[in-house]
Design a protein around this motif. Sequence first.
Motif, mmCIF file in Angstrom:
data_model
loop_
_atom_site.group_PDB
_atom_site.id
_atom_site.type_symbol
_atom_site.label_atom_id
_atom_site.label_comp_id
_atom_site.label_asym_id
_atom_site.label_seq_id
_atom_site.Cartn_x
_atom_site.Cartn_y
_atom_site.Cartn_z
ATOM 1 N N UNK A 181 -10.067 -5.060 -1.917
ATOM 2 C CA UNK A 181 -9.839 -4.212 -0.748
ATOM 3 C C UNK A 181 -8.591 -3.355 -0.944
ATOM 4 N N UNK A 182 -7.529 -3.940 -1.441
ATOM 5 C CA UNK A 182 -6.282 -3.205 -1.665
ATOM 6 C C UNK A 182 -6.539 -1.998 -2.581
ATOM 7 N N UNK A 183 -7.298 -2.197 -3.643
ATOM 8 C CA UNK A 183 -7.597 -1.123 -4.591
ATOM 9 C C UNK A 183 -8.368 0.003 -3.910
ATOM 10 N N UNK A 184 -9.383 -0.343 -3.118
ATOM 11 C CA UNK A 184 -10.178 0.678 -2.434
ATOM 12 C C UNK A 184 -9.352 1.449 -1.404
ATOM 13 N N UNK A 185 -8.511 0.744 -0.663
ATOM 14 C CA UNK A 185 -7.658 1.412 0.327
ATOM 15 C C UNK A 185 -6.660 2.322 -0.382
ATOM 16 N N UNK A 186 -6.081 1.847 -1.474
ATOM 17 C CA UNK A 186 -5.131 2.685 -2.227
ATOM 18 C C UNK A 186 -5.825 3.930 -2.788
ATOM 19 N N UNK A 187 -7.069 3.798 -3.220
ATOM 20 C CA UNK A 187 -7.808 4.970 -3.701
ATOM 21 C C UNK A 187 -7.899 6.025 -2.599
ATOM 22 N N UNK A 188 -8.190 5.585 -1.370
ATOM 23 C CA UNK A 188 -8.273 6.510 -0.232
ATOM 24 C C UNK A 188 -6.902 7.086 0.109
ATOM 25 N N UNK A 189 -5.865 6.273 0.018
ATOM 26 C CA UNK A 189 -4.503 6.756 0.298
ATOM 27 C C UNK A 189 -4.098 7.816 -0.729
ATOM 28 N N UNK A 236 0.823 -1.215 0.000
ATOM 29 C CA UNK A 236 0.000 0.000 0.000
ATOM 30 C C UNK A 236 0.855 1.262 0.000
ATOM 31 N N UNK A 237 2.111 1.141 -0.410
ATOM 32 C CA UNK A 237 2.995 2.298 -0.345
ATOM 33 C C UNK A 237 2.791 3.229 -1.528
#
Length: 174
Positions: free
Chosen positions: A122-130, A34-35
């Motif tokens: 989930x990774x994609x959605x979290x990265x969108x928020x990041x 998630x970096x």
Amino acid sequence: MTRPHYLDALHGVGVLSSLARFDPHVAGTPPLGLDLADSDIDVLCHAPDPKEFTIAVRAAFGNHPGFAARQWVSGGRPVIANFEAEGWTFELFGSRQPTEEQIGWRHFRIEQRLLSIGGEALRTLVMDERRKGLKTEPAFAAVLHLSGNPYEALLRLETWSDEALADVLSWSIA
């Protein structure tokens, strides 16, 4: 210029071997996948003696650009050191608390579990928020619709079974 993979950077600088006696654990966004371009490498350590930890960190990494070490005045008074090497910023966190009991490690472990269950969706959605500017824990909380303090909300999930987490994820990432 592309920076090396975080594991190559850790090895190249010798962080884990230099800090071996402090039970170092790598946490944060790079091992989670998630970096972002400005993400750092977090290394959590058990430092029952903050002075000894500070001396060891300064001896091992004090010659690197951007080196700084400070001790918090509250919360168990952990030592935080930063420096730059191999195209990365490193943040070393030394606490009197055993590494596996530290809040940062506990957040990291629940995030690992969530990503293991939620997968690429989930990774994609979290990265969108990041990418919108949220830190990791608030990004997870936003995606999972967790209310209240995002750091505390994630810790509340720590004792949940994988099945319970999968239920939350099924309606959060649908």
